[in-house]
Design a protein around this motif. Sequence first.
Motif, PDB file in Angstrom:
ATOM      1  N   THR A 135      -5.463   5.817  -8.851  1.00  0.00           N
ATOM      2  CA  THR A 135      -5.533   4.536  -8.153  1.00  0.00           C
ATOM      3  C   THR A 135      -4.669   4.639  -6.902  1.00  0.00           C
ATOM      4  N   GLU A 136      -4.824   3.685  -6.002  1.00  0.00           N
ATOM      5  CA  GLU A 136      -4.018   3.698  -4.779  1.00  0.00           C
ATOM      6  C   GLU A 136      -2.535   3.571  -5.100  1.00  0.00           C
ATOM      7  N   LYS A 137      -2.204   2.757  -6.094  1.00  0.00           N
ATOM      8  CA  LYS A 137      -0.806   2.551  -6.467  1.00  0.00           C
ATOM      9  C   LYS A 137      -0.183   3.829  -7.013  1.00  0.00           C
ATOM     10  N   ILE A 138      -0.928   4.505  -7.892  1.00  0.00           N
ATOM     11  CA  ILE A 138      -0.412   5.753  -8.455  1.00  0.00           C
ATOM     12  C   ILE A 138      -0.270   6.806  -7.367  1.00  0.00           C
ATOM     13  N   GLN A 139      -1.255   6.869  -6.455  1.00  0.00           N
ATOM     14  CA  GLN A 139      -1.181   7.832  -5.362  1.00  0.00           C
ATOM     15  C   GLN A 139       0.025   7.559  -4.476  1.00  0.00           C
ATOM     16  N   TRP A 140       0.346   6.273  -4.255  1.00  0.00           N
ATOM     17  CA  TRP A 140       1.524   5.914  -3.459  1.00  0.00           C
ATOM     18  C   TRP A 140       2.783   6.436  -4.127  1.00  0.00           C
ATOM     19  N   TRP A 141       2.891   6.230  -5.437  1.00  0.00           N
ATOM     20  CA  TRP A 141       4.066   6.700  -6.169  1.00  0.00           C
ATOM     21  C   TRP A 141       4.160   8.222  -6.176  1.00  0.00           C
ATOM     22  N   LEU A 196       6.986  12.881  -3.907  1.00  0.00           N
ATOM     23  CA  LEU A 196       7.090  14.118  -3.125  1.00  0.00           C
ATOM     24  C   LEU A 196       8.252  14.039  -2.138  1.00  0.00           C
ATOM     25  N   LEU A 197       8.415  12.866  -1.522  1.00  0.00           N
ATOM     26  CA  LEU A 197       9.533  12.672  -0.593  1.00  0.00           C
ATOM     27  C   LEU A 197      10.868  12.798  -1.318  1.00  0.00           C
ATOM     28  N   HIS A 218       7.985  12.303  -9.113  1.00  0.00           N
ATOM     29  CA  HIS A 218       6.653  12.835  -8.814  1.00  0.00           C
ATOM     30  C   HIS A 218       5.848  13.122 -10.081  1.00  0.00           C
ATOM     31  N   LEU A 219       6.504  13.646 -11.104  1.00  0.00           N
ATOM     32  CA  LEU A 219       5.767  14.096 -12.291  1.00  0.00           C
ATOM     33  C   LEU A 219       5.297  12.945 -13.176  1.00  0.00           C
ATOM     34  N   ILE A 220       6.105  11.911 -13.317  1.00  0.00           N
ATOM     35  CA  ILE A 220       5.681  10.787 -14.157  1.00  0.00           C
ATOM     36  C   ILE A 220       4.426  10.115 -13.600  1.00  0.00           C
ATOM     37  N   PRO A 221       4.344   9.835 -12.272  1.00  0.00           N
ATOM     38  CA  PRO A 221       3.077   9.316 -11.740  1.00  0.00           C
ATOM     39  C   PRO A 221       1.900  10.267 -11.944  1.00  0.00           C
ATOM     40  N   ARG A 222       2.162  11.583 -11.898  1.00  0.00           N
ATOM     41  CA  ARG A 222       1.079  12.547 -12.141  1.00  0.00           C
ATOM     42  C   ARG A 222       0.563  12.431 -13.575  1.00  0.00           C
ATOM     43  N   VAL A 223       1.488  12.292 -14.511  1.00  0.00           N
ATOM     44  CA  VAL A 223       1.086  12.144 -15.914  1.00  0.00           C
ATOM     45  C   VAL A 223       0.271  10.866 -16.091  1.00  0.00           C
TER      46      VAL A 223
END
Length: 217
Positions: free
Chosen positions: A69-75, A80-81, A56-61
């Motif tokens: 982007t949609e891809k980052i939001q998906w990750w 979170l899951l 979760h944290l790496i995509p947030r960074v």
Amino acid sequence: MSKGKIGMRIGESVFCIAYLMFDFIATILFLKNGSNRLFLLYGIMTLILGFGDAFHLIPRVIRNIKGETEKIQWWMNFGLLITSITMTVFYIILFYIWKKLNVNLTISSIIPISIWITALTRITLCLLPQNDWFKNGNKKLSVCRNFVFTITGLIETILFMLLGNSYGITMAICILLSFVFYIPVTLYAKENPKIGMLMIPKTIMYIIMISLGLSLL
């Protein structure tokens, strides 16, 4: 984007990276002493926590640096899951750390059964497709899965308090506060993103919990 928001995103990114580095360094230190079962448990627990949080944290960074982007939001949603599951496993292992540290108390078999039931129930609820992790989420399921998770946390808060020493009391306070900070985020962060900032003090509680293990080395 305003300078204030840019500053907040930079600060958040630095905190996330520092936390993950701390977590994995602590994992190495614990596993180096893995011949001691207590530190082996601490090492596995810390590794699982950091591994899950990284999803979760790496995509947030990345989001904070490159924009959303949609891809980052998906990750981030996938993270979170994963984090929801690994955080539950964290508390299962923490119970066995408590058992390793407890030398005076005898507990009913109902206690470990309750921890396993609530933890497995939460993991099962997290895996239901009705959670809608990748779109709008499901608030009713969020309430249900975090209700049973809170029961796990309260049981372990009491258990560590019963140790009666500074380690146990500090651990109990950290567990309790981590839930105090975490529950509002899961329930209201989508409606009010600022509430998400409570994840920082929640993460600090985990840092202290890991540090308590390091103090035993």
